[in-house]
Design a protein around this motif. Structure first.
Motif: not given
Lengths: 348, 325
Positions: B1-2, B96-101, B132
């Protein structure tokens, strides 16, 4: 006593005629200070910095042009680190960024290919600055641009040849007894060229490496030659410098670049001292020919005298008073390899 | 997810983000109350500090922005002789950042906080336009257990100890940015053990500083000007790994000016030098510690080079950039 200690003792105890040695390359100047070599040798041996700092000898008009590109809509300047900080007649690239311009520091010119293909609507301008050492990399970059059919990446070049500058100094400047020749540039040019200079100008030309030990041995060789009245080319960096240089790199340079007259900041035009893109590749040039003009240094700035070995940085009236790394007046204070900056940071 | 702008709206998606990522990682009695402010119990003098973290890439060899944001603030508290107790964490997240990150960063913060013995007691998230990026601010509060530690306290005769190899964080980040493959890892670490052991062993510590941006050279100059004294160091005693040394040689960088995130300088009374060194060497993250020099009368920082020459060591000017040729 080991040989290194003997060299140190000899250089420290030298009591003959005063000797002036020019270290041509900025990396040598940096290493001389980093190793504290000036404090180890006799005061009768003076080491003076030469024209071998690429940022220092790049004309201000060239930097101005880069800044123009950085500030231009849809444009982005790509550059190595040192060029970010140097000012032309107005802003530096770092300052241009703060004014909304776009300049990106790269570690490898080939990363430019990646950037340009990722953003086809942006016009990228690569600041191709340097000496013979860096020229093959720019040649490779052109090769990659052609191979990858990149349309939005051009080079603004200010590539200099060091040998004509050394010859210019031999012709025009008195009082330099010997030259510590640049190790990096000599990898490309070979050391043979210095043999001709040694014969012609009757001075020792010694090619040296960059470690403290390398520099001390090269200085020892120079002093020994002068004491015994010899003037020879001696290659003290044979592990990487050959007689003829890197012919493969030279061929690559020659394929894309041709020799031209060029302007050196503060010095002016030196005949056949530059490299420009050959006519068939002119389409990859971002207007370099119009970016290098003769010019004056800022008032009071004696960078030209420093580069030509006439004075040491401390002799300039602006040094440490008006001109500091925080507010550099001349280019020699800006660059990591500029003599004034190195003196400022490392003199005791 | 973003992450998108709706995650910053303050509504349901914001709550989801906080619950699924941040509370899951940091949850503790104080934070779980989700009040407008954390109410804390502290005793005696407190040290209080803040720092912001903007590093790219977000994840690098040896750490990530999350671990960095905990260690940086924890170390600042420790350097004042304080035992860190609580942190706050503010996240500015670009869409745009990844939720996973983000989850990985939060988990890494939790792990570092546990190691450093601190609780994350309050937090905030904002989402902004962008591409992001993630920026973290942490503030920290700790109880001062040893007072009088100050940059102005160093005296001639004091010994200067560096807790380990220099330049590793800087070199690791540069290597990531340049896509260079090597084994250099960021040294990012909380220095509790070293500081607590120095204090418990009754070492006469006059000053401590973590060696971050600007590198050792800048810290030593701050000591010289803060204490109106001179500093003498020996190049041969500077701890630098062969791999970082080689990396620096290629790029024209000097480990003296490179950033670290898990190294400190301790200035201790000369008579305690040996004991202090042994204490640091036997503490976690201190095994490569060295006595690098001493405080002297005079001013500025002077180094005896490996060849036996002498030179001044000035502060860092501008950015530490790789040279052109």
């Amino acid at each position: 006593m080991g040989p290194l200690q003997r060299v140190i003792n000899e250089l420290g105890g030298y009591s003959g005629e005063p000797i002036k040695i020019m270290e041509v390359c900025g990396t040598h100047t940096a290493s001389i200070f980093k190793n504290g070599i000036r404090s180890m040798i006799s005061p009768k041996i003076s080491l003076i910095s030469g024209p071998g700092c690429p940022v220092c000898v790049t004309p201000a008009s060239y930097t101005d042009r880069l800044v123009e590109y950085a500030l231009k809509e849809g444009h982005c300047v790509l550059t190595f680190g040192d060029m970010m900080k140097v000012t032309g007649s107005g802003l530096s690239l770092t300052e241009a960024k703060a004014h909304g311009g776009r300049a990106v520091m790269l570690y490898s010119p080939l990363a430019a290919i990646k950037m340009a293909s990722g953003e086809p609507d942006t016009q990228f301008v690569f600041a191709a600055v340097g000496f013979e050492t860096t020229a093959p990399v720019y040649a490779l970059l052109i090769e990659e641009i052609i191979k990858n059919d990149i349309k939005n990446l051009k080079l603004l070049t200010s590539i200099k040849k060091i040998i004509p500058a050394v010859e210019y100094i031999c012709e025009n400047e008195a009082g330099i007894d010997a030259f510590l020749c640049p190790g990096h540039a000599s990898v490309i040019t070979g050391c043979g060229v210095y043999r001709q200079l040694a014969d012609k100008y009757r001075k020792p030309f010694v090619v040296g490496g960059f470690d403290g030990e390398h520099i001390l041995s090269a200085l020892y060789e120079i002093v020994s030659q002068l004491q015994s009245g010899r003037f020879e080319m001696k290659n003290m960096y044979p592990s990487v410098v050959s007689e003829d240089g890197n012919t493969k790199a030279a061929l690559l340079i020659n394929k894309y670049f041709e020799t031209s007259d060029d302007y050196w900041r503060g010095i002016g035009k030196i005949k056949a001292s530059g490299l420009r893109l050959r006519q068939p590749y002119a389409g990859y040039d971002a207007g370099s020919a119009f970016s290098c003009n003769e010019e004056r240094l800022p008032q009071g700035c004696r960078c030209a005298d420093v580069i030509l070995g006439r004075i040491s940085p401390a002799d300039c009236g602006l040094f440490k008073t008006v001109c500091t790394p925080f507010a550099a007046v001349g280019p020699c204070m800006v660059s990591a390899e500029g003599a004034c900056g190195i003196w400022y940071k490392n003199s005791i | 997810m973003k992450i998108n702008m709706s995650h910053g709206s303050g509504g349901a998606q914001t709550s989801g983000l906080i619950n699924d990522i941040f509370l899951k990682a940091f949850g503790n009695k104080i934070l779980n109350r989700l009040e407008d402010a954390a109410v804390l119990s502290l005793s005696g003098k407190v040290a209080y500090t803040t720092d912001s973290f903007v590093v790219t890439p977000l994840i690098f060899a040896g750490g990530d922005i999350g671990r960095l944001s905990v260690c940086g603030t924890v170390n600042d508290l420790l350097m004042m002789g304080a035992v860190p107790k609580y942190l706050t964490a503010g996240f500015i997240i670009e869409e745009g950042a990844s939720a996973q990150t983000l989850e990985r960063i939060a988990q890494s913060m939790a792990k570092a906080a546990k190691e450093a013995g601190v609780k994350i007691a309050a937090g905030d998230t904002k989402v902004v336009e962008g591409s992001g990026g993630v920026y973290i601010n942490t503030s920290g509060i700790g109880e001062v257990v040893k007072s009088g530690i100050s940059i102005s306290n160093c005296k001639a005769g004091d010994a200067i100890i560096v807790s380990g190899n220099l330049g590793e964080h800087h070199a690791a980040i540069l290597a990531e940015r340049m896509d260079v493959q090597n084994n250099i890892k960021s040294d990012c670490a909380p220095l509790n053990a070293i500081v607590v052991n120095l204090i418990q062993n009754n070492i006469a510590v006059h000053c401590m500083r973590d060696v971050t941006r600007g590198g050792l050279a800048t810290v030593l100059n701050e000591i010289a000007s803060g204490s109106r004294c001179g500093v003498e160091i020996s190049e041969t005693q500077l701890p630098v790994s062969d791999e970082v040394r080689g990396f620096c040689d290629i790029l024209g960088l000097d480990p003296l000016y490179m950033a670290n995130e898990g190294k400190m300088v301790a200035v201790v009374s000369g008579r305690h030098a040996k004991k202090a060194l042994e204490t640091i060497k036997s503490s976690r993250y201190g095994k490569n510690a060295r006595i690098i020099g001493s405080v002297v009368e005079g001013k500025g920082v002077t180094m005896t080079t490996a060849l036996g020459g002498r030179r001044a060591v000035d502060v860092l000017y501008g950015e530490g950039l790789p040279r052109i040729c």
